[in-house]
Scaffold this motif. Sequence first.
Motif, short mmCIF file in Angstrom:
data_model
loop_
_atom_site.label_atom_id
_atom_site.label_comp_id
_atom_site.label_asym_id
_atom_site.label_seq_id
_atom_site.Cartn_x
_atom_site.Cartn_y
_atom_site.Cartn_z
N VAL A 519 41.95 44.19 39.27
CA VAL A 519 43.23 43.74 38.72
C VAL A 519 44.32 44.72 39.14
O VAL A 519 44.14 45.94 39.08
CB VAL A 519 43.17 43.67 37.18
CG1 VAL A 519 44.55 43.37 36.60
CG2 VAL A 519 42.18 42.59 36.74
N CYS A 520 45.45 44.17 39.56
CA CYS A 520 46.64 44.97 39.85
C CYS A 520 47.67 44.72 38.74
O CYS A 520 48.11 43.58 38.56
CB CYS A 520 47.24 44.61 41.21
SG CYS A 520 48.72 45.58 41.62
N CYS A 559 51.76 44.08 45.20
CA CYS A 559 51.40 43.18 44.11
C CYS A 559 52.58 42.35 43.61
O CYS A 559 52.54 41.78 42.52
CB CYS A 559 50.76 43.93 42.94
SG CYS A 559 49.30 44.90 43.40
N SER A 560 53.64 42.28 44.38
CA SER A 560 54.77 41.41 44.05
C SER A 560 54.83 40.28 45.06
O SER A 560 54.08 40.26 46.05
CB SER A 560 56.08 42.20 44.08
OG SER A 560 56.47 42.47 45.41
N PHE A 562 56.95 39.93 47.19
CA PHE A 562 57.46 40.48 48.44
C PHE A 562 56.57 41.57 49.00
O PHE A 562 56.89 42.19 50.01
CB PHE A 562 58.87 41.06 48.23
CG PHE A 562 59.83 40.08 47.63
CD1 PHE A 562 60.39 39.08 48.38
CD2 PHE A 562 60.14 40.16 46.28
CE1 PHE A 562 61.27 38.18 47.81
CE2 PHE A 562 61.02 39.27 45.70
CZ PHE A 562 61.59 38.26 46.47
N GLY A 563 55.45 41.85 48.34
CA GLY A 563 54.67 43.03 48.67
C GLY A 563 53.61 42.81 49.72
O GLY A 563 53.16 41.70 49.99
N ALA A 564 53.18 43.94 50.30
CA ALA A 564 52.10 43.93 51.27
C ALA A 564 50.77 43.84 50.53
O ALA A 564 50.69 44.08 49.33
CB ALA A 564 52.15 45.20 52.11
N PRO A 565 49.69 43.49 51.22
CA PRO A 565 48.36 43.47 50.59
C PRO A 565 48.00 44.85 50.03
O PRO A 565 48.55 45.87 50.42
CB PRO A 565 47.43 43.08 51.74
CG PRO A 565 48.31 42.35 52.71
CD PRO A 565 49.64 43.02 52.61
N VAL A 566 47.05 44.85 49.10
CA VAL A 566 46.67 46.07 48.41
C VAL A 566 45.15 46.23 48.48
O VAL A 566 44.41 45.24 48.49
CB VAL A 566 47.17 46.04 46.95
CG1 VAL A 566 46.47 44.96 46.14
CG2 VAL A 566 46.98 47.39 46.29
N VAL A 567 44.70 47.49 48.54
CA VAL A 567 43.27 47.81 48.59
C VAL A 567 43.00 48.92 47.59
O VAL A 567 43.80 49.86 47.45
CB VAL A 567 42.84 48.26 50.00
CG1 VAL A 567 41.38 48.74 50.00
CG2 VAL A 567 43.01 47.13 50.99
N GLY A 568 41.86 48.81 46.88
CA GLY A 568 41.44 49.85 45.95
C GLY A 568 39.97 50.14 46.12
O GLY A 568 39.22 49.32 46.67
N ASN A 569 39.54 51.32 45.66
CA ASN A 569 38.11 51.66 45.74
C ASN A 569 37.72 52.59 44.60
O ASN A 569 38.57 53.33 44.06
CB ASN A 569 37.76 52.29 47.09
CG ASN A 569 38.36 53.67 47.27
OD1 ASN A 569 39.53 53.80 47.64
ND2 ASN A 569 37.57 54.70 47.02
N VAL A 570 36.44 52.55 44.21
CA VAL A 570 35.89 53.42 43.17
C VAL A 570 34.47 53.80 43.54
O VAL A 570 33.83 53.15 44.38
CB VAL A 570 35.87 52.73 41.78
CG1 VAL A 570 37.27 52.44 41.28
CG2 VAL A 570 35.02 51.47 41.81
N HIS A 571 33.94 54.84 42.92
CA HIS A 571 32.53 55.17 42.97
C HIS A 571 31.89 54.62 41.69
O HIS A 571 32.35 54.92 40.58
CB HIS A 571 32.32 56.68 43.09
CG HIS A 571 32.67 57.21 44.44
ND1 HIS A 571 31.74 57.42 45.44
CD2 HIS A 571 33.87 57.55 44.98
CE1 HIS A 571 32.33 57.88 46.51
NE2 HIS A 571 33.63 57.98 46.27
N TRP A 572 30.85 53.83 41.85
CA TRP A 572 30.24 53.10 40.71
C TRP A 572 28.75 53.38 40.66
O TRP A 572 28.07 53.44 41.71
CB TRP A 572 30.52 51.60 40.89
CG TRP A 572 29.82 50.72 39.90
CD1 TRP A 572 30.21 50.44 38.63
CD2 TRP A 572 28.63 49.96 40.12
NE1 TRP A 572 29.33 49.57 38.04
CE2 TRP A 572 28.35 49.26 38.94
CE3 TRP A 572 27.77 49.82 41.22
CZ2 TRP A 572 27.25 48.42 38.81
CZ3 TRP A 572 26.66 48.98 41.10
CH2 TRP A 572 26.41 48.29 39.91
N ARG A 573 28.23 53.53 39.45
CA ARG A 573 26.81 53.83 39.25
C ARG A 573 26.08 52.60 38.72
O ARG A 573 26.46 52.04 37.69
CB ARG A 573 26.64 54.98 38.27
CG ARG A 573 25.19 55.44 38.09
CD ARG A 573 25.12 56.55 37.08
NE ARG A 573 23.77 57.07 36.94
CZ ARG A 573 23.40 58.01 36.08
NH1 ARG A 573 24.32 58.54 35.27
NH2 ARG A 573 22.15 58.42 36.02
N ALA A 574 25.03 52.20 39.42
CA ALA A 574 24.21 51.07 38.98
C ALA A 574 23.26 51.51 37.87
O ALA A 574 23.09 52.70 37.59
CB ALA A 574 23.43 50.50 40.17
#
Length: 634
Positions: A519-520, A559-560, A562-574
């Motif tokens: 979510v942005c 995220c508007s 007029f905006g450019a694409p967005v990328v996010g990342n996290v470290h996640w534990r299974a």
Amino acid sequence: MDERTRADVERAEAALVEHYPRLVRLTYLVLPPSTGRHRRVLTAHGLVQRALPRARLRRPDGGLPAQRGPAAEPGYDVVRLRALRLALAYEGRPLWGPAALPQVWGLRLFPRVGGAEELALDQALSAVPAPVRAALGLWHLEGLDEDAARSVLARAGVEEPDAAQRAAAQLDRETETGAAALLNSAEFDPCTVQTRPTDLLRRRQRVRAALALVAVLAVGGAAAGLLSGDGDRTGRPPTTAEQALDPGRLLRTPNEAWTDTSRVDFTAWPVRGRQAGDRELLGRALRVWAAPPADARIMTSAGTSTRPPDHPPQLLYAGQIDAVTVVVFYDGERLVRYAEPEGATPTLHFARVDDADLTSGAALVIGRGNGWMRYLLAPWVSDVGVRDLLAPAGPVHGLHVTPDAVTDRIPVPPEGGTGCGHWPAAQFRPSTRIAGTGVNPPFLLTDLNDLVPVHLTSVPPGGAPAARAGEATGTPALQGWARTACSLGTLRGAGVRSVDNWAFAGQRLPEDSGSATWVCSRADTWRGPGSVTLHFLPPTTRPAEPGRIAGRARDTAACSSFGAPVVGNVHWRAQSGKWYLLAAGSHGVGGIDATGGVRVSGHTNTLAAPAGRNAPDEVVGRLRSGGTVRALRP
């Protein structure tokens, strides 16, 4: 000991004249903030002017003429060091006497008001000693490294320059935007100031000399006519400024104008309040707005001007709210709330509200107390209730509204970050009587310590950002807000107009762990710029479990519409205990590359790869249209 040859003094004088704004800004920063901005402005100028060394009366070295070659110590270093010593000496001392020269009679001087970040930094600076402020100034205003700053601090008389720099570094790290940018803003510029008069009546009482009395009457007589709103008795028409302060010229919108108007905003609000006809109260409020007394409290939403009225404003409210007399004006761009507590000095609150609409112009904060607030409602609000964003399935509790359109007390959202406990939001239902709008869905507003509440919206998965934002009152939208609402606390006092939640990506998690949502949350301000926060929402059994912050950006169009694409990342534990690098991009991202602790590429807008918990990463999205976009950092 500080005396120099005439050549040294000439170089110092040239450096002082050339770099005067820099020197005054540094001195202003070091002086004690607790003494007030007006006194600091005058003292900073006075100390810099005193920093010029004196020339010796005799020639040095047995009477030989001083050489005019390069000095061992450049002129700028001389005046900077002397100004710094003088400013450091004022820690814990009153800023009066010769050092406070030049004096300015009848006026108070203030640097231009900054935003919430500048205010927070100023408060943090007031809690640290002068050597710490000096270290920050030498770094961020003078561009010195730690070794050079340590040398200057030691020569200026600081006993523990290393300790001062460590404390400065800690404060620097705690400043979210960074102290460098904020210290160079207008908030900390004592050479660009605004003026306000002092207490005019008290000043007149203290003037006794005949010549001074004539001067005061010459200037004050015109000011008295301006402030009284009565104009000139000689028959000349009142000036524009005099008209703006005349309570008889206040604009008043008819009660039913909102039902047939092309502008559904604050211009359509009728006058409310039992004291709307009290000319004495209205005139007093206008005069305080035009010339606030020295002890008045002035609050501004970020990016809002505090200039006096330049035309008769519109009156929205005048009455009593919890034993406080309140008057609210609207000048076409700003709301101005005048509050007059019994036996206390008045408060002015300015908020920018240009280009408001049916939702963002639906309410304003008419009263506020410890843990609660009240709204004054727009005439087109037919129903209002309160719900807890952290309880998406919970009911909406109705609110009682007085005939003057003032609501019951509403709890304010609590201070805190992750796990804030509850987050009240008001749910409004607009009237169907608004011409041309038909049936309007309910909408949510929440309080973020500004004069106007913030409109909450949502874009469902697969939708386009901002341009197709819908109201956040449906079940999916409420479920998303339940997991992101606590992050709204970081936006308090920032002049935010609306916050939109956009579910920009969904992702299947490794080891059959279900699906996560990215979510942005985009916050748009009244002044234009916006900021974004990326949330990673893994599966959960608790509806209000906060997501993880995956990235942030300020002053961005991301995220508007007029905006450019967005990328996010996290470290996640299974559940197995194994760690993964997860990444996701919005529409337009056709692939993702990760380097650092892991090197992997994907050919869709999501990526999952085994990676250590603390493995460094550099994540870049490849756009279908060509080019790349880097992942936002938390």
